[in-house]
Motif scaffolding. Structure first.
Motif, PDB file in Angstrom:
ATOM      1  N   LEU A 286       0.842  -1.190   0.000  1.00  0.00           N
ATOM      2  CA  LEU A 286       0.000   0.000   0.000  1.00  0.00           C
ATOM      3  C   LEU A 286       0.878   1.242   0.000  1.00  0.00           C
ATOM      4  O   LEU A 286       1.685   1.451   0.916  1.00  0.00           O
ATOM      5  CB  LEU A 286      -0.901  -0.019   1.241  1.00  0.00           C
ATOM      6  N   PHE A 287       0.728   2.062  -1.047  1.00  0.00           N
ATOM      7  CA  PHE A 287       1.463   3.314  -1.173  1.00  0.00           C
ATOM      8  C   PHE A 287       0.471   4.467  -1.033  1.00  0.00           C
ATOM      9  O   PHE A 287      -0.584   4.460  -1.671  1.00  0.00           O
ATOM     10  CB  PHE A 287       2.164   3.421  -2.527  1.00  0.00           C
ATOM     11  N   GLY A 288       0.803   5.452  -0.225  1.00  0.00           N
ATOM     12  CA  GLY A 288      -0.052   6.610  -0.043  1.00  0.00           C
ATOM     13  C   GLY A 288       0.573   7.863  -0.632  1.00  0.00           C
ATOM     14  O   GLY A 288       1.775   8.098  -0.454  1.00  0.00           O
ATOM     15  N   TYR A 289      -0.238   8.682  -1.301  1.00  0.00           N
ATOM     16  CA  TYR A 289       0.233   9.933  -1.906  1.00  0.00           C
ATOM     17  C   TYR A 289      -0.700  11.050  -1.453  1.00  0.00           C
ATOM     18  O   TYR A 289      -1.856  11.115  -1.870  1.00  0.00           O
ATOM     19  CB  TYR A 289       0.259   9.816  -3.431  1.00  0.00           C
ATOM     20  N   HIS A 290      -0.180  11.911  -0.603  1.00  0.00           N
ATOM     21  CA  HIS A 290      -0.953  12.993   0.001  1.00  0.00           C
ATOM     22  C   HIS A 290      -0.817  14.223  -0.872  1.00  0.00           C
ATOM     23  O   HIS A 290       0.279  14.757  -1.054  1.00  0.00           O
ATOM     24  CB  HIS A 290      -0.419  13.261   1.411  1.00  0.00           C
ATOM     25  N   THR A 291      -1.937  14.699  -1.420  1.00  0.00           N
ATOM     26  CA  THR A 291      -1.884  15.784  -2.398  1.00  0.00           C
ATOM     27  C   THR A 291      -2.022  17.164  -1.779  1.00  0.00           C
ATOM     28  O   THR A 291      -2.007  18.161  -2.502  1.00  0.00           O
ATOM     29  CB  THR A 291      -2.988  15.602  -3.460  1.00  0.00           C
TER      30      THR A 291
END
Length: 617
Positions: A286-291
């Motif tokens: 699981l990879f998270g990308y906070h925009t």
């Protein structure tokens, strides 16, 4: 040391901190920048630009009160400092003080009537206040002053979708105006020229058709037009992102979660935390990308809970490349339509398989989205026709929703004029969900329950609250209720703990019709609060009904307007009925919290799709 030397040393220290603080902020080292900039302001408290710079750093950190104070002081020191006025307006808007923000922007325009950015800011503020005609005029003026200002062209179209309606007939008029403007938008953007296409791509996402979903109608045709335009615009500018990447055959499956809400927010509560806790991490990474730049304790949980977590990168191209370089097989968007950068990223190809959940419960219209992850309990028969994406009906609520304990904090409702004998009907939805045709439901309940008090949450615009008050006065008058102002109370935004206390003290939760509660309903039932709901229309009008069905507590589920009123009135008069509903609700909570079927079904879907595409051995 001679006085001149002391003066030179102070000046030298100030310049060092002044320049150094700005450099730290450019490099994203916000806390260090604040320390250095504060030192610069202490050395030269009369330096307007130093005050402005400190305000910008505090704004980046999220300390909006202190940021506003520094912008105000910068303006006092130098009234011509246009960037401070615009930055102050942005902060005031975030604080729910848009009326003050408008005043500051108009003061700037008095000095510089051809300031294109000020006109665009004015359009943004007026749009949020529901002053659609004035907002369109402001955006149009901004675009005329700056032909490359694609954002204002988008803004002029999206401002035709107001956040609130005074009359039901206004919805049809707004929808017709938006339809016409959307059809004409590509030509106004001059997409057939390189400069026009570039400006449009850089501007896309600055304004989105967020309020379209609040009109209570199927939006497939309009969203399809908007989605095709978005994908075309970005493909012209960024052809490298126009097609899906080809990945080597390997495992485990890499899942990218892209969102602006890795923070205490509805999207985190409903979707992201359940994905983080529920996915089998032997089979999925699981990879998270906070925009967004907002950060809190939830963000820290995400840093620890994801196999990889990326934050602080808000440049579209840089973040798109970062995601592509991480080679996800799947991208999960918990919502599309609420966050600008997420919307731009959703309009390109980041992975072979891209899905959206029901965080913003409307079809995206984007050809780049391969599945809409919904709920079997929420979707009515034939709902596939309302989506451009293939509809996936996950079991139950469609989400893995573990219990979310929130410690209560004291809330003195008497300080808001609430009496000890009042029957409290909680109407806690975003005010845009309350359409004029449904005002009579509340008024009929008020007429039948003389001690009823209806508690709303004030939006970030007192103007919208006043407009709803005016609508309810008319509805109450039609029902023969003469004390509408006493019976309707608007509470301020509450901390999570005080909001939990509100749910504990209320007697009845009145669900909005057409777009019902989701997270708010889940937080209400966690306290055992009886929920009156009338499932109607599209999926977004059926959230609460699905929750009650999942709980096995359907005694307050209505099938008509009359039944909705009857149930609400009985709950107001009959404490034994309230108690029985409360007990049934609480009994059902363990099954709701323990339902892992949605996440297990989602895992199988992703595995099947990735294998089908040949990306996994």
């Amino acid at each position: 040391m001679p006085e001149t030397s002391v003066t030179l040393a102070v000046a030298s220290d100030f310049e060092h901190d002044f320049q150094g603080g700005a450099d730290l902020l450019r490099r994203g080292r916000v806390n260090e920048a604040i320390i250095v900039m504060t030192r610069a302001v202490a050395a030269r408290p009369d330096h307007a630009q130093a005050r402005h710079n400190l305000g910008m750093a505090l704004k980046r950190k999220g300390d909006l009160g202190a940021a506003a104070s520094n912008f105000i002081e910068a303006i006092r020191l130098d009234p011509s400092l246009e960037t401070s006025r615009l930055s102050l307006a942005e902060v005031l808007k975030s604080q729910g003080r848009s009326g003050e923000a408008v005043r500051h922007v108009r003061q700037l325009l008095e000095r510089q009537p051809d300031h294109a950015s000020a006109w665009r800011m004015l359009g943004l503020l007026l749009k949020g206040l529901g002053e659609s005609a004035s907002a369109v005029a402001a955006f149009t003026r901004a675009a005329a002053l700056n032909p490359r200002d694609g954002a204002s062209r988008f803004g002029a179209v999206m401002a035709l979708l107001p956040p609130f309606y005074d009359r039901q007939d206004d919805i049809a008029q707004a929808r017709a105006a938006y339809t016409t403007a959307l059809e004409a938008l590509p030509a106004s953007l001059r997409l057939d020229t390189p400069d026009g296409a570039a400006a449009a791509a850089d501007a896309y996402g600055s304004f989105l058709p967020y309020y379209l979903a609040y009109q209570g109608q199927s939006d497939r045709a309009l969203q399809a037009r908007h989605g095709r335009m978005a994908v075309d615009i970005l493909a012209r500018r960024h052809p490298e992102f126009a097609s899906a990447p080809v990945l080597p055959l390997e495992g485990p499956i890499r899942v990218a979660v892209v969102s602006g809400f890795f923070c205490w927010h509805t999207i985190w509560k409903l979707f992201i935390r359940g994905w983080m806790a529920g996915f089998d991490r032997q089979r999925f990474q699981l990879f998270g990308y906070h925009t967004r730049t907002a950060s809190d304790a939830v963000t820290a949980l995400a840093r620890d809970g994801f196999d990889r977590f990326v934050e602080g990168e808000t440049n579209f191209v840089a973040l798109a490349r970062r995601i592509r370089d991480d080679r996800p097989h799947v991208v999960l968007f918990p919502e599309i339509g609420m966050d600008n950068l997420t919307a731009r990223l959703a309009a390109i190809r980041l992975a072979p398989f891209q899905c959206v959940a029901w965080g913003h419960p409307d079809t995206t219209g984007l050809p780049t989205i391969d599945a809409f992850l919904s709920s079997d309990l929420m979707e009515p028969p034939g709902a596939e026709g309302d989506y451009t994406e293939p509809l996936v009906r996950l079991p139950g609520l469609g989400i893995h929703y573990p219990a979310l304990p929130v410690p209560e904090e004291p809330l003195d409702l008497a300080s808001f004029g609430v009496g000890p004998d009042d029957i409290l009907y909680l109407c806690c939805q975003y005010l845009s969900k309350y359409l004029p045709d449904d005002d009579d439901l509340i008024a009929r309940i008020a007429a039948a329950v003389p001690t009823a008090r209806f508690l709303f949450i004030t939006p970030r615009s007192e103007l919208l609250a006043n407009r709803l008050r005016a609508r309810l006065r008319l509805a109450f008058g039609r029902a023969g209720v003469v004390d509408a102002d006493r019976r309707v109370t608007f509470l301020p935004y509450l901390s999570p703990g005080r909001y939990a206390s509100l749910n504990a003290q209320a007697h009845v939760y009145l669900d909005s019709v057409g777009w019902s509660g989701g997270n708010t309903t889940l937080e209400a039932v966690a306290q055992g609060l009886p929920v009156v709901t009338w499932p109607r229309g599209l999926m977004r009008g059926r959230h609460s009904a699905a929750i009650l069905t999942a709980l096995g507590a359907t005694a307050t589920l209505a099938d008509s307007a009359d039944r909705y009123v009857d149930i609400a009135v009985r709950l107001g008069h009959d404490p034994d009925f309230r108690a029985s509903v409360r007990q049934a609700t609480l009994r059902g909570l363990p099954g709701l919290y323990g339902d892992v079927r949605p996440i297990r079904t989602l895992e199988r879907l992703l595995e099947d799709r990735v294998r089908m595409n040949g990306y996994l051995i």
